[in-house]
Every structure is written in structure tokens, then in C-alpha cells.
Design a protein around this motif. Structure first.
Motif, PDB file in Angstrom:
ATOM      1  N   TYR A  77       0.841  -1.192   0.000  1.00 62.13           N
ATOM      2  CA  TYR A  77       0.000   0.000   0.000  1.00 62.13           C
ATOM      3  C   TYR A  77       0.876   1.241   0.000  1.00 62.13           C
ATOM      4  O   TYR A  77       1.852   1.328   0.753  1.00 62.13           O
ATOM      5  CB  TYR A  77      -0.900   0.024   1.234  1.00 62.13           C
ATOM      6  CG  TYR A  77      -1.732  -1.228   1.401  1.00 62.13           C
ATOM      7  CD1 TYR A  77      -3.039  -1.292   0.934  1.00 62.13           C
ATOM      8  CD2 TYR A  77      -1.212  -2.354   2.036  1.00 62.13           C
ATOM      9  CE1 TYR A  77      -3.802  -2.431   1.087  1.00 62.13           C
ATOM     10  CE2 TYR A  77      -1.961  -3.514   2.197  1.00 62.13           C
ATOM     11  CZ  TYR A  77      -3.260  -3.542   1.718  1.00 62.13           C
ATOM     12  OH  TYR A  77      -4.009  -4.684   1.868  1.00 62.13           O
ATOM     13  N   SER A  79       0.863   5.126   0.858  1.00 66.77           N
ATOM     14  CA  SER A  79       0.089   6.099   1.622  1.00 66.77           C
ATOM     15  C   SER A  79       0.377   7.520   1.157  1.00 66.77           C
ATOM     16  O   SER A  79       1.329   7.770   0.410  1.00 66.77           O
ATOM     17  CB  SER A  79       0.407   5.960   3.111  1.00 66.77           C
ATOM     18  OG  SER A  79       0.237   4.616   3.525  1.00 66.77           O
ATOM     19  N   ASP A  80      -0.423   8.443   1.655  1.00 65.93           N
ATOM     20  CA  ASP A  80      -0.239   9.854   1.322  1.00 65.93           C
ATOM     21  C   ASP A  80       1.104  10.378   1.811  1.00 65.93           C
ATOM     22  O   ASP A  80       1.636  11.347   1.265  1.00 65.93           O
ATOM     23  CB  ASP A  80      -1.371  10.685   1.932  1.00 65.93           C
ATOM     24  CG  ASP A  80      -2.722  10.393   1.298  1.00 65.93           C
ATOM     25  OD1 ASP A  80      -2.730   9.878   0.158  1.00 65.93           O
ATOM     26  OD2 ASP A  80      -3.756  10.662   1.931  1.00 65.93           O
ATOM     27  N   SER A 130      -2.114   4.923  -5.570  1.00 68.31           N
ATOM     28  CA  SER A 130      -2.359   5.530  -4.257  1.00 68.31           C
ATOM     29  C   SER A 130      -3.812   5.934  -4.049  1.00 68.31           C
ATOM     30  O   SER A 130      -4.190   6.345  -2.954  1.00 68.31           O
ATOM     31  CB  SER A 130      -1.464   6.767  -4.081  1.00 68.31           C
ATOM     32  OG  SER A 130      -1.722   7.722  -5.098  1.00 68.31           O
ATOM     33  N   LYS A 343      -2.948   1.149   5.270  1.00 68.72           N
ATOM     34  CA  LYS A 343      -2.549   2.380   4.572  1.00 68.72           C
ATOM     35  C   LYS A 343      -1.795   3.365   5.467  1.00 68.72           C
ATOM     36  O   LYS A 343      -1.279   4.372   4.990  1.00 68.72           O
ATOM     37  CB  LYS A 343      -3.791   3.087   3.997  1.00 68.72           C
ATOM     38  CG  LYS A 343      -4.474   2.332   2.863  1.00 68.72           C
ATOM     39  CD  LYS A 343      -3.778   2.537   1.531  1.00 68.72           C
ATOM     40  CE  LYS A 343      -4.081   3.882   0.934  1.00 68.72           C
ATOM     41  NZ  LYS A 343      -3.558   4.033  -0.444  1.00 68.72           N
ATOM     42  N   THR A 345      -3.142   5.129   7.989  1.00 69.51           N
ATOM     43  CA  THR A 345      -3.981   6.234   8.463  1.00 69.51           C
ATOM     44  C   THR A 345      -4.621   5.927   9.812  1.00 69.51           C
ATOM     45  O   THR A 345      -5.228   6.793  10.431  1.00 69.51           O
ATOM     46  CB  THR A 345      -5.092   6.558   7.442  1.00 69.51           C
ATOM     47  OG1 THR A 345      -5.898   5.382   7.223  1.00 69.51           O
ATOM     48  CG2 THR A 345      -4.485   6.999   6.117  1.00 69.51           C
TER      49      THR A 345
END
Length: 356
Positions: A77, A79-80, A130, A343, A345
Motif C-alpha cells: 500500500y 500512503s499519502d 495511491s 494504509k 492512516t
């Protein structure tokens, strides 16, 4: 720390990437792949990352005739924050070796396999999507390569890792799916290969899936192969039911796959102090729970879909509508929490995530 040496050959003809909203599960593959070969008496050798390409095998290779193959499914994954995360990858490699043991195949070095995976991801990092609901699906697998038409375990193998950017496994996404309870065909029995991720288990499911497709059902719910009354898996996923406030899931019995998402869900529920039990679950119990209004939720769990809510079950002509065909509160919470941990978060209190 792994001291694995991998030869890397870069792909000079890179593919055009598919837009995230056009990704179809398992149809698009990255520019590179990893391969290592095994020879009896030598062990694993020639670890390499090469351009994604066809695999050449002799027509008499054991894989074609006696089905010696195992595989895994996992995800990376992005992530931002720009960090790439893997979810419990050591569990996948451990389970792969359990599958190898059942299929009389050479075992991998789990530490080396993880190092190879990390290096492959680094080479193809630009392929990780993403957008929400997307990830990089990873398929490690092993095939028997010895050229020999005798019924015996192969003396040579190839361990390969390929990767595919993906969106949601089901087009329905987190929305509930319709499930047909399978009463004629059997997926696996205790003592067979149901606990191994081997190709034959999935080939034997295809006929029942055809029947389900014709009826407009997303998957089949498998019953045990002896009495045809106890629930085992749903499609290629483990299955959970919330009945009267308690979450129940079929206990591992020698024919049910020990799912990594399954064990994560159980651990998460216990962390939340939600009652969860592993035991035999019969379709009669599900029918009774539905009739008495106690069947609150049902959902499948697996790497590909993570959580797949069940909105309808059909068994022997009867229809059971679960939570009015809507996604349940617990299913949604589990999905949001697990995907959030994956992810980055949502806080990971279990140490499940490996950051690259």
C-alpha cells in the motif's frame, strides 16, 4: 538482516500504466518479476529480478501433470505520506512453507523471500497506485519444474513473484454481495489439501462458481465434505457471522485455510472486547438465527477484498436477507480499521505493518 544477493536486469521497454479507475483485478502486471531456482542437493540459487516475461518449461514438467504448485496473495500500500507498507508479510511466507510441506515441495528461506519481495517492490515502486481502494497485489508462487513423467515429488522448482496494481476485488466494493450455499460440490475435506494454497483447490471451485454466476450470485458458501451441513468458507475467503451480539467463524478443522485476514479480524475483535468464537457453524443455525431475527451480519475476509459483506444467502430455495441487504456497522468498522492500518492512516497497535 538478509545477506541475499539478487541480480537485477532492468526492463528497457516499460509498459504504459493503466489509470486507477480502469484497473481490473489481476489483469495488469508490473515491469519486473523475481525468480529463484531450486535444485535438489544444491538448494536455492540464481536469485534474480528480470523484466516481466513468459516462463519456459518442458512439456513434461511436473507442474503440468501432477499439480505441484503453491501460491500466496498479499498487498503493498502506498500512503499519502509516501511510505510503502506491507501487511503481515512474514505470515504469508510462513503459510507458503506450510503449503510447500503439504505438497512435498522445497521450502523457501522466509527471510530471503521477504528480502526479494522488498527489492522487487523497490524496482517497481512507481506501479503502486495511491487512490482510495487501490493497492499493489503481490503473487508469490512456486512451481515444480523437473522434466519427468513419474508420480513423485519434483527435484527442481522455481519460486516466482509477480505484482499487479489493483482496485477493488468485487465491483460491488464494500457493498454486500449475494451468496449461493453450495450443496452438491465440495471444496475440500480434512486430510486433503484444503489448508494449503494450491491450485487444485481453486480449480475444484470453478464448476460451483459457474452455477452461482448463472444465478446472479457473487460467490458460493462451501459446506463440509462429510455431512454437508457445517459452513467452511465463502468462495476463496474465510467467513464470519454476527449472531445475537456474538461473532462466530468456522474453526480451523484441517480443510479450512488459515487466513491471515481471518486471524487479524479475530485479534481485532478481541482487542475491542467483541465476543468472538471459533467453532462449528451449521446452516441450520444460520437459518434459525435468521428466523428469530438474531442474524445481524455476515461477511467474508481475505487479502483481495479484505471484508466482503454478505447481503443475501440462498440455501435449498430459501432466501436469507442479512441486515436488510446493507453493510453492517461491524463489517464497516472492521473494513475501515483494517484498511486504515494497512494504509497507515489508523494506528497499528499490533505491529502488523512493515514499512519499506
Amino acid at each position: 538482516m538478509s545477506n541475499l544477493k539478487i541480480q537485477i536486469t532492468r526492463n528497457e521497454n516499460k509498459k504504459e500504466k493503466v489509470p486507477a479507475d480502469q484497473l481490473i483485478f489481476g489483469r495488469t502486471f508490473t515491469d519486473h518479476m523475481f525468480i529463484a531456482d531450486y535444485t535438489e542437493g544444491i538448494g536455492w540459487h540464481d536469485h534474480r529480478i528480470i523484466p516481466y516475461q513468459p516462463v519456459t518449461l518442458d512439456p513434461s514438467a511436473t507442474i503440468f501433470h501432477y499439480g505441484q504448485t503453491v501460491f500466496e496473495g498479499m498487498k503493498a500500500y502506498l500512503s499519502d505520506d509516501g511510505i510503502v507498507r506491507l501487511f503481515r508479510p512474514e505470515e504469508n511466507m510462513k503459510r507458503m512453507n506450510n503449503s510447500c510441506d503439504r505438497m512435498s515441495m522445497a521450502k523457501i528461506d522466509e527471510e530471503h523471500a521477504l528480502e526479494a519481495l522488498k527489492q522487487l517492490i523497490e524496482v517497481d515502486k512507481e506501479w503502486i497506485p495511491s487512490e482510495p481502494g487501490t493497492s499493489l497485489y503481490i503473487r508469490p508462487f512456486m512451481i515444480a519444474t523437473e522434466s519427468h513423467l513419474g508420480v513423485s515429488a519434483s527435484l527442481t522448482y522455481s519460486f516466482i513473484i509477480i505484482m499487479s496494481p489493483v482496485g477493488s476485488y468485487y465491483k460491488e466494493g464494500i457493498h454486500p454481495v449475494k451468496i449461493l450455499v453450495e450443496s452438491e460440490y465440495v471444496r475440500a475435506v480434512a486430510g486433503g489439501t484444503g489448508t494449503a494454497k494450491t491450485a487444485g483447490n481453486y480449480a475444484s471451485c470453478l464448476k460451483a462458481q459457474e452455477v452461482a454466476d448463472l444465478g446472479g450470485y457473487a460467490q458460493v458458501l462451501w459446506l463440509d465434505g462429510i455431512e454437508r451441513k457445517y459452513i467452511e468458507e465463502v468462495g476463496s475467503m474465510n467467513v464470519f457471522f454476527k449472531i445475537g451480539g456474538e461473532v462466530v467463524t468456522p474453526a480451523l478443522n484441517g480443510s479450512i485455510l488459515d487466513g491471515i485476514t481471518r486471524k487479524s479480524i479475530i485479534q481485532l475483535l478481541k482487542h475491542w472486547d467483541v465476543p468472538v468464537t471459533e467453532r462449528k457453524v451449521s446452516m441450520e443455525e444460520i437459518r434459525e438465527a435468521y428466523r428469530t431475527g438474531k442474524l445481524d451480519e455476515a461477511f467474508g475476509t481475505g487479502t483481495a477484498a479484505v471484508i466482503s459483506p454478505i447481503g443475501e444467502l440462498r440455501w435449498k430455495g430459501e432466501l436469507f436477507y442479512v441486515n436488510n441487504g446493507e453493510t453492517g456497522e461491524l463489517s464497516k468498522k472492521l473494513y475501515d480499521t483494517l484498511t486504515g492500518i494497512q494504509k497507515g492512516t489508523v494506528q497499528d497497535p499490533f505491529g502488523w505493518v512493515v514499512e519499506l
